[in-house]
Design an enzyme around this catalytic site. Structure first.
Site, short mmCIF file in Angstrom:
data_model
loop_
_atom_site.label_atom_id
_atom_site.label_comp_id
_atom_site.label_asym_id
_atom_site.label_seq_id
_atom_site.Cartn_x
_atom_site.Cartn_y
_atom_site.Cartn_z
N LEU A 23 0.83 -1.20 0.00
CA LEU A 23 0.00 0.00 0.00
C LEU A 23 0.87 1.26 0.00
O LEU A 23 1.74 1.42 0.85
CB LEU A 23 -0.90 -0.02 1.25
CG LEU A 23 -1.83 1.19 1.39
CD1 LEU A 23 -2.83 1.20 0.26
CD2 LEU A 23 -2.50 1.17 2.73
N ASP A 24 0.61 2.15 -0.93
CA ASP A 24 1.30 3.44 -1.01
C ASP A 24 2.81 3.30 -1.22
O ASP A 24 3.56 4.24 -0.98
CB ASP A 24 1.05 4.29 0.25
CG ASP A 24 -0.42 4.58 0.46
OD1 ASP A 24 -1.18 4.51 -0.51
OD2 ASP A 24 -0.81 4.88 1.60
#
Lengths: 278, 278, 278, 278
Positions: A222-223
């Site tokens: 994520l990210d």
């Protein structure tokens, strides 16, 4: 056939690559319209994007290049054409709206095949542009079930890229791995600052003097995917976090559109968790 | 006496504060030369910085203001004068050099009392400006012992602020708490991204498209103190981390000098882990 | 009635203004929600914008303020409400599109009464949003006759501001003087650089490394009106002027929307050929 | 001899240039360490800067390249070494100081042969760094006579470039033509805005929201020479012109140093009144 193509090569670095490649262009009497190279010396990787024009046969050119390219080279000869995208959104209209306006003006260099959202808020806006809108509700569904419904809808389309235009749900590994290097997200912070939920609130609480946005390919982490474009604006103590959020929207939409422009013109190489943008 | 003073008030918000304060100025026939206020509505805090001029007695004015100010108000009436700073440095000269040049030109609004460093690299540079330079080696000393030596040297000076101009050692809680809201640091990243060691290497490895610098007050929590100023520059895939480091130096020195300028003109309020900069 | 109003005062500077004004708020038991002042010392002018809330009667408050204000003060007590705008455009959709999307999202803080254009290119786009579109052709008409037709259409609407969203015709003095401080233009350069026609071509030929956009009030002097907002982006030798034009569109639309946001929230004072933006 | 050189070619565009040039590198078994090209299609001009390393003989390489290069090609094979500069200044120390600090740190990539000024204000600063300072007063001299004195001093040095670090006198055509493409100036505005005297005053009076600085080669036309680098900072109504001047100094010094860095690494091609910066 007289045409213009984009040649993309991404391989182990080796002596003579530029010579061997430009020789192929020269022997075919092709014009080099633009040329960008980069060598990552630490990793011994070579990246090149050349636009050539003239009498050429795409597969013949690709074969010739493949013969002189190092093993395992990623090599593409691309005839420029409007790519196809599917957009995922939630409730906010600024990033989606910016893409719709560019699309309408013929400036997006892509056709929007569908907009899929987990809320129906944006349906009226999308319908104004005569673009298919699909509402895939999440109620009563597990994350996996919901994603399966979204994926089915996506897969009904021909598409090159999936654009998350402020799609506010976290995607599972399984979904992400289905579309490798095809999902582009706009994150509402200057990554890696303020990973995770509500970055404007985090930024406000940290008291930063600058906020930003990051467009990146989506990967399992994520990210943490390869960053394509980033930009920032100054803020000050007078902005509460909702003001930051409002101010940040302009950066988000511009950064996403800038990243899309790079990707849709085949100007982005992904290399580990980084990008080379020519 | 005809003079100009800076009035700083920082207190619980209350109805009529502006009225009561401006009444005190009005009754003394003072000019308001500039005035900035801010109310943090969430925390119900009021901040005001006013420059007034005219026939005034500093303690009389301060007393009058104290009478109408809410309990626990932080209130200062400051006669502007060059403040005194002590600088801590290590080996890099760009941030220190920028301050030295401003000092020499009379543009720093402060006098440099001493430069203290854990290496002697910068001694020749500092000596060129006839400023006391002290080398406090770390060899054979515990962190606490070294800091004690540094603190002793600092305390021999009269000073308002301690400026860490790329001082590359982590300070202990005990050292930091000795100089509350007096230590200003320049961190070589856009905080809170890339906290900790070698932020340019981190930035390079993350593949960011923008790098930055952050000037902040030093508190117990490493890299978590109130941010005074930040700025950024664009980078791209062609920069290796040492190139980023080199490019970042310009941002570092400008951001530190900008923050110093704010602090030395009494334009910064600290409020929790944030600043209000007027 | 319990309400929140914006108080705008613009007058000769005088001692005690803040005191007298805040006294009026205090006596009426009003909260000051935000307050910004500025004194132009060279011109001895005082500007103040205060948001107050509480039990208040607008005309009573205005009268009270008028009594203590210097002669010739410009004084307004404004009940915040969505303003009305008329947009003039030509063929380009980016600036108009940005406003339409914000309007649709309820984020514009204004209602678009009509879009008037000298070409019909943008008609389909505007119609998608169910907003009245009027094509006023120029063929066979003198500048004055065309403007007369435009003005008639404008005047059929109630409006606060006329927004030139890339309206590519020069307005006559007579037209401009009809709508003093009501016309907002986006100029496609960093004014005062590249005044006049085709600023991107001028920028390209001059070889600048930065291009920009300027939002300003329109006055008699072409491209000389008070500037409300400006921004820039970096460019380099690889961009031909049409690339600069394309890249510049993002700056244009963001700067225009930023300026509109200031104006629609009554945050802009015009003072000679300059603005104070609070 | 094993070495690394910079190859710069600037000529009419022609098919096969990249091939022919890279062939020469390939036949000599040289590594291409970095390579940048640009074709100005409008003017049919080709620019290339390649860094190659390996066993090479500079004149042999240059001759080989000259044989395949189009007629009138400007061709250089440069062995990287610290260049020499002479600095002209007046009274302000920020731009000069920035260069002195970089010089002292060994980061300038040039040696400062002399500083020549029309005032003696900066003498103490320059002397601190043990660099020759020459005061050439203007009193009682015509512009030509003064310039003759300056030129004589300059010519006593070996130098590659003359750097105007806020030299506040206009140079005559005759002086400029003596040092073609060798004089680099920092202009204190975002050119072409605010050409001529006191640009900050002009900027203040125009009410701009952004100010900037421009580093450029000096040509006959005042403030019209090829631009090497530019940057800007935001300003607002609170800054009087002297505040703008002060704020602008940081931009000036950074832009000048950035331009110097480009020039000293042979990264700048001049082409008409523009630059290509690789």
């Amino acid at each position: 056939m007289e045409q213009r193509v984009r040649v993309l090569i991404d391989c182990e670095d080796a002596k003579g690559l530029v010579y061997k490649i430009s020789k192929i262009f020269y022997e075919r009497d092709l014009n080099i319209d633009s040329n960008r190279e980069f060598v990552d010396k630490e990793q011994h990787k070579f990246f090149m994007r050349t636009v050539v024009s003239g009498q050429l046969d795409v597969s013949e050119l690709e074969n010739a290049l493949r013969e002189i390219a190092p093993e395992n080279a990623r090599l593409k000869v691309i005839v420029p054409q409007r790519k196809k995208i599917v957009i995922l959104a939630t409730k906010e209209s600024h990033a989606l709206g910016d893409i719709l306006i560019r699309h309408e003006a013929g400036e997006l260099n892509a056709s929007i095949e569908a907009v899929i959202a987990n809320h129906d808020t944006l349906k009226p806006l999308v319908r104004r542009f005569d673009i298919p809108f699909f509402h895939v509700p999440t109620e009563g569904l597990s994350r996996e079930e919901h994603e399966e419904n979204v994926a089915k809808l996506i897969d009904k389309n021909q598409f090159d890229y999936i654009v998350l235009a402020k799609y506010m749900r976290i995607l599972t590994s399984s979904f992400v791995s289905r579309y490798p290097q095809q999902i582009i997200n706009i994150h509402h912070s200057f990554l890696p600052a303020f990973i995770g939920a509500n970055p404007y609130k985090q930024a406000f609480e940290r008291g930063v003097k600058i906020i930003g946005a990051t467009a990146h390919f989506v990967t399992d982490d994520l990210d943490e995917g390869p960053i394509i474009a980033q930009d920032v604006i100054p803020v000050n103590h007078r902005l509460e976090w909702r003001d930051m959020q409002k101010a940040g929207r302009d950066v988000e939409k511009i950064v996403l559109s800038r990243a899309l422009n790079f990707v849709l013109h085949d100007r982005v190489f992904v290399h580990g968790n980084k990008t080379i943008v020519f």
